[in-house]
Design a protein around this motif. Structure first.
Motif, PDB file in Angstrom:
ATOM      1  N   ASN A 599       0.874  -1.112  -0.121  1.00 12.48           N
ATOM      2  CA  ASN A 599      -0.098  -0.141   0.053  1.00 12.48           C
ATOM      3  C   ASN A 599       0.822   1.164   0.032  1.00 12.48           C
ATOM      4  OD1 ASN A 599      -2.382  -1.351  -0.217  1.00 12.48           O
ATOM      5  ND2 ASN A 599      -2.592  -1.219   2.215  1.00 12.48           N
ATOM      6  N   ILE A 632      -4.753   9.789   3.222  1.00 16.04           N
ATOM      7  CA  ILE A 632      -6.207   9.456   3.243  1.00 16.04           C
ATOM      8  C   ILE A 632      -7.243  10.756   3.693  1.00 16.04           C
ATOM      9  CG2 ILE A 632      -8.015   7.823   4.258  1.00 16.04           C
ATOM     10  CD1 ILE A 632      -5.585   6.253   4.891  1.00 16.04           C
ATOM     11  N   ASP A 636     -13.119   9.715   4.853  1.00 20.33           N
ATOM     12  CA  ASP A 636     -12.864   8.350   4.809  1.00 20.33           C
ATOM     13  C   ASP A 636     -12.481   7.450   5.824  1.00 20.33           C
ATOM     14  OD1 ASP A 636     -13.960   8.836   2.348  1.00 20.33           O
ATOM     15  OD2 ASP A 636     -12.129   9.238   1.231  1.00 20.33           O
ATOM     16  N   GLN A 637     -11.539   8.127   6.552  1.00 24.22           N
ATOM     17  CA  GLN A 637     -10.819   7.266   7.707  1.00 24.22           C
ATOM     18  C   GLN A 637     -11.576   6.379   8.576  1.00 24.22           C
ATOM     19  OE1 GLN A 637      -7.964  10.040   9.743  1.00 24.22           O
ATOM     20  NE2 GLN A 637      -7.143  10.790   7.771  1.00 24.22           N
ATOM     21  N   LEU A 640     -11.758   2.776   6.741  1.00 22.90           N
ATOM     22  CA  LEU A 640     -10.808   2.488   6.186  1.00 22.90           C
ATOM     23  C   LEU A 640     -10.801   0.818   6.433  1.00 22.90           C
ATOM     24  CD1 LEU A 640      -7.737   4.429   7.074  1.00 22.90           C
ATOM     25  CD2 LEU A 640      -8.917   4.376   5.120  1.00 22.90           C
ATOM     26  N   ARG A 646     -12.578   1.566  -0.281  1.00 23.76           N
ATOM     27  CA  ARG A 646     -11.354   2.207  -0.857  1.00 23.76           C
ATOM     28  C   ARG A 646     -11.558   3.761  -0.747  1.00 23.76           C
ATOM     29  NH1 ARG A 646      -9.256   1.488  -6.295  1.00 23.76           N
ATOM     30  NH2 ARG A 646      -7.288   1.807  -5.263  1.00 23.76           N
ATOM     31  N   ALA A 647     -10.417   4.584  -0.516  1.00 29.72           N
ATOM     32  CA  ALA A 647     -10.342   5.994  -0.319  1.00 29.72           C
ATOM     33  C   ALA A 647     -10.864   6.685  -1.378  1.00 29.72           C
ATOM     34  CB  ALA A 647      -8.986   6.517   0.277  1.00 29.72           C
ATOM     35  N   ASN A 649      -9.851   9.470  -2.943  1.00 27.82           N
ATOM     36  CA  ASN A 649      -8.830   9.926  -3.954  1.00 27.82           C
ATOM     37  C   ASN A 649      -8.142   9.102  -4.435  1.00 27.82           C
ATOM     38  OD1 ASN A 649      -7.754   8.891  -1.541  1.00 27.82           O
ATOM     39  ND2 ASN A 649      -6.387  10.811  -0.979  1.00 27.82           N
ATOM     40  N   SER A 680      -3.041  10.047   9.179  1.00 26.67           N
ATOM     41  CA  SER A 680      -3.027  10.327   7.541  1.00 26.67           C
ATOM     42  C   SER A 680      -3.599  11.690   7.690  1.00 26.67           C
ATOM     43  CB  SER A 680      -3.657   9.318   6.926  1.00 26.67           C
ATOM     44  OG  SER A 680      -3.464   9.506   5.543  1.00 26.67           O
ATOM     45  N   GLU A 682      -4.677  14.131   3.787  1.00 28.36           N
ATOM     46  CA  GLU A 682      -4.818  14.294   2.649  1.00 28.36           C
ATOM     47  C   GLU A 682      -3.624  15.039   1.937  1.00 28.36           C
ATOM     48  OE1 GLU A 682      -8.086  14.391  -1.082  1.00 28.36           O
ATOM     49  OE2 GLU A 682      -8.364  15.220   0.900  1.00 28.36           O
ATOM     50  N   THR A 686       0.726   8.712   4.808  1.00 28.92           N
ATOM     51  CA  THR A 686       0.075   7.948   5.747  1.00 28.92           C
ATOM     52  C   THR A 686       1.091   7.178   6.549  1.00 28.92           C
ATOM     53  OG1 THR A 686      -1.763   7.724   4.341  1.00 28.92           O
ATOM     54  CG2 THR A 686      -1.724   6.047   6.312  1.00 28.92           C
TER      55      THR A 686
END
Length: 700
Positions: A599, A632, A636-637, A640, A646-647, A649, A680, A682, A686
């Protein structure tokens, strides 16, 4: 508890006004009588004194002047007859008629008893005057003059005798009048004093008697009020004394009776509230509809002292009739379902109309309406216009219903049904507080039925979802196994092409490498699917053995380095501490490292940095994988660790992935009694930190 007794008519019950009126009437009568007696005495005394001062005394004075005038006249006449003095003659002649004034005055004032004496004096006076008419012809000093004087002395002596007798009479009468006036004065004073003393004594007696007649009952009332204030609710004021005091006692007793009534109402209201709460607890205690209905009819019957309780409940199909689903009575409890099914239903439109009115309906004696078939006043729908149908009347008549209470229930705007309570005892009417209790329990019943139906629907939905999820997991497991078998053959033949098929051209070698690389990706995807399937099915287990985390990190970094160089991304491994030994499954921990490193490399743009480090802290091995990638988004966190998530972005940048990696990592770390942290932002990268417990005997 004793109530107020009717008033008695004995003397002790006379009103305070009558007592005071009698007392003051007696006092006023005595004062008036005393005044009249004093006035009468004064008038009598005044009459006696008036007679004394205006009759007797003036008459006495006039009588004395009369005697004085005649005495002066006789002395002047004698002096002239003896001396012949002309002055004496002139004085005699000038005063011989002076007696007329005193005589007339005496007649004017003389009392009746003195008038005869005046008349008796008048005759000798006339005789005296007739004799003295000869004085002027008599020769003074002569025998004739002496004879004339002697002749005049005779009537004069008669006059003096009568005059003296009259004066004695007047003196006696004056003494009598004075004595009478004194007697009247003394008698009047004594009588007045006696009457005043009598009035004072009688007034004191009346006041004391009245005060005692008032204060004793008031003291009793005060005592009763004190007992009532201390909680002795059975105390009642005594019914005796004046009418006003009895009226106060009556008012106190009425207030005490009213307080008893209100206290009984409060106790009944508290009992109903407690029963409603208890019934509500029973209704809300379960989600099973049958249990809810059982608790409802039992709680309503026991709380409201009903002989019969029915619950009508509309079905989910919205039929035209609302059937009876539960029945209860005091003798048998909850009736069997076969008996309940024989009870007539109610039209659904009546239930809906009744629920829309948002009020209960009750009648205290329904028997006349059942006998005549007449409409029920105020009842909803056709029951209130044309009356209940024959089967309903027959059912109510057969059960001996007297008082009926119907309360609809529902949820929101949806009418679900109604509760019907029946009493078979004439005169046992429905109280407003009982209606409120039924409505409260009915409201709870509506919510409980709605909750039960929602729970049932949710349970059915969950069962379907579980079945669907199981089918999906079975499909994934089957597909993964089915894919792994041909993939093994593909990988094997790729290795044969690369190693044992002789020299390959550059183009052929490139194609073999592409096939090998994608085969590895497909193998990892299949492994992820199998792992997540085992995790969700509960078949995921770990083989726990001592694992040197430092060596595991070194091998994983070397395995991922070619992928990092292809991006290119700088892969930095910080120096690791020795002896970081954990108890775990080496293959699962390797999968954690590979997923985290994959990842980090995948989401880091070219020229970025991926850092791997291990350290020790508080009995834990701390594994940290950080990158300078796309990061992230904060929104969206929270999702996870959900599978296939899936995030946003990553999706927008079309970065490939399944969304299973972090879900698998957390499951493995948790299965090793560890914990996972993610930090994390954006665009800033992360950092994932895994905490794994060290072996207890690992030196620290």
């Amino acid at each position: 508890m004793s109530g107020f007794r009717p008033a008695r008519s004995d003397q002790g019950d006379r009103s305070v006004v009558r007592r005071l009126a009698r007392s003051f009437g007696l006092l006023i009568g005595l004062v008036a009588f005393t005044g009249v007696a004093a006035l009468t005495g004064a008038l009598l005394q005044h009459s006696a004194l008036d007679d004394l001062t205006h009759r007797v005394v003036p008459t006495q004075e006039a009588n004395l002047r009369l005697r004085g005038e005649l005495a002066d006249s006789s002395r002047r006449m004698d002096a002239y007859l003896l001396t012949g003095d002309p002055a004496q003659l002139a004085a005699f002649l000038g005063s011989r008629n002076d007696f007329q004034g005193p005589l007339a005055e005496a007649f004017t004032h003389a009392p009746a008893g003195a008038r005869p004496y005046l008349s008796a004096q008048e005759r000798p006076i006339q005789d005296y005057l007739r004799i003295t008419d000869q004085v002027q012809t008599a020769v003074p000093g002569s025998p004739g003059a002496a004879a004339l004087a002697a002749a005049a002395q005779v009537p004069y002596d008669a006059f003096e005798a009568t005059n003296a007798e009259m004066d004695g009479r007047l003196t006696h009468e004056a003494d009598e009048l004075s004595a009478r006036a004194d007697l009247i004065l003394w008698s009047t004073g004594a009588a007045t004093c006696a009457l005043l003393v009598l009035a004072t004594v009688l007034t004191l007696i009346a006041v004391l008697h009245t005060v005692r007649a008032i204060t004793r009952p008031l003291a009793g009332i005060r005592t009763v009020l004190g007992r009532l204030a201390q909680g002795d609710h059975g105390a009642r004021a005594p019914d005796h004394g004046p009418a006003e005091i009895r009226a106060v006692a009556h008012a106190v007793n009425m207030l005490a009776d009213e307080n008893d009534r209100l206290r009984r109402l409060d106790a009944e209201r508290d009992r109903l509230a407690a029963a409603a709460r208890q019934a509500g607890i029973g209704i809300r205690s379960g989600l099973d509809l049958d249990q809810i209905l059982d608790e409802a009819v039992r709680g309503l019957g026991e709380a409201l002292r009903a002989d019969h309780v029915l619950v009508l409940l509309a079905g989910d199909d919205g039929g035209a009739d609302v059937p009876v689903v539960r029945a209860w009575n005091t003798d048998r409890g909850i009736l069997p379902s076969e008996e309940v099914l024989r009870l007539p239903p109610a039209p659904a439109e009546i239930i809906r109309e009744h629920y829309a009115q948002d009020t209960s309906w009750s009648v205290d004696d329904i028997r006349p309406y059942l006998a005549s078939g007449a409409a029920l006043p105020g009842a909803p729908g056709s029951f209130g216009t044309v009356g209940p149908p024959p089967e309903v009347r027959a059912a109510l008549t057969a059960t001996g219903v007297v008082a009926l209470l119907v309360s609809p229930f529902g949820s929101g705007t949806e009418a679900m049904g109604a509760v019907i309570l029946c009493r078979c005892r004439p005169g046992d009417v429905w109280l407003p507080m009982e209606v409120e209790a039924v409505e409260s329990i009915g409201a709870g019943l509506g919510r409980a039925v709605r909750q039960s139906r929602t729970y049932r629907q949710e349970t059915e939905l969950v069962d379907r979802l579980k079945a669907l999820d199981k089918a999906k997991n079975d499909f994934l497991s089957t597909v993964s196994h089915e894919l792994r078998t041909p993939l093994t053959s593909i990988v094997g033949y790729v290795e044969l092409l690369a190693n044992d098929s002789g020299p390959l051209s550059d183009g052929q070698r490139h194609m073999v490498e592409v096939v090998d690389r994608n085969s590895a990706r497909l193998r990892n995807l299949i492994e992820d699917l199998l792992t997540i399937s085992r995790i969700e099915s509960g078949a995921f287990t770990s083989e726990r053995l001592p694992v040197d985390l430092r060596q595991l990190v070194n091998s994983s970094v070397e395995a991922i380095r070619p992928a990092a160089m292809a991006v290119p991304v700088t892969l930095s491994q910080l120096p690791a501490e020795d002896d970081l030994v954990v108890l775990g499954d080496v293959h699962q921990l390797d999968r954690v490292l590979m997923n985290l490193l994959t990842n980090a490399v995948k989401f880091t743009p070219p020229g970025g940095l991926v850092t791997v480090s291990t350290s020790r802290g508080d009995g834990e091995a701390v594994l940290t994988v950080g990158d300078t990638g796309i990061g992230i988004p904060e929104k969206d966190q929270k999702d996870l660790f959900h599978r296939f998530f899936r995030a946003s972005n990553a999706t927008e940048l079309a970065i490939p992935g399944t969304g299973l990696g972090l879900a698998i990592v957390r499951s493995i770390v948790t299965n090793h009694e560890g914990r996972l942290e993610i930090h994390s932002a954006e665009g800033e990268g992360t950092t994932v930190i895994a905490h794994l417990p060290l072996l207890p005997d690992t030196p620290g």
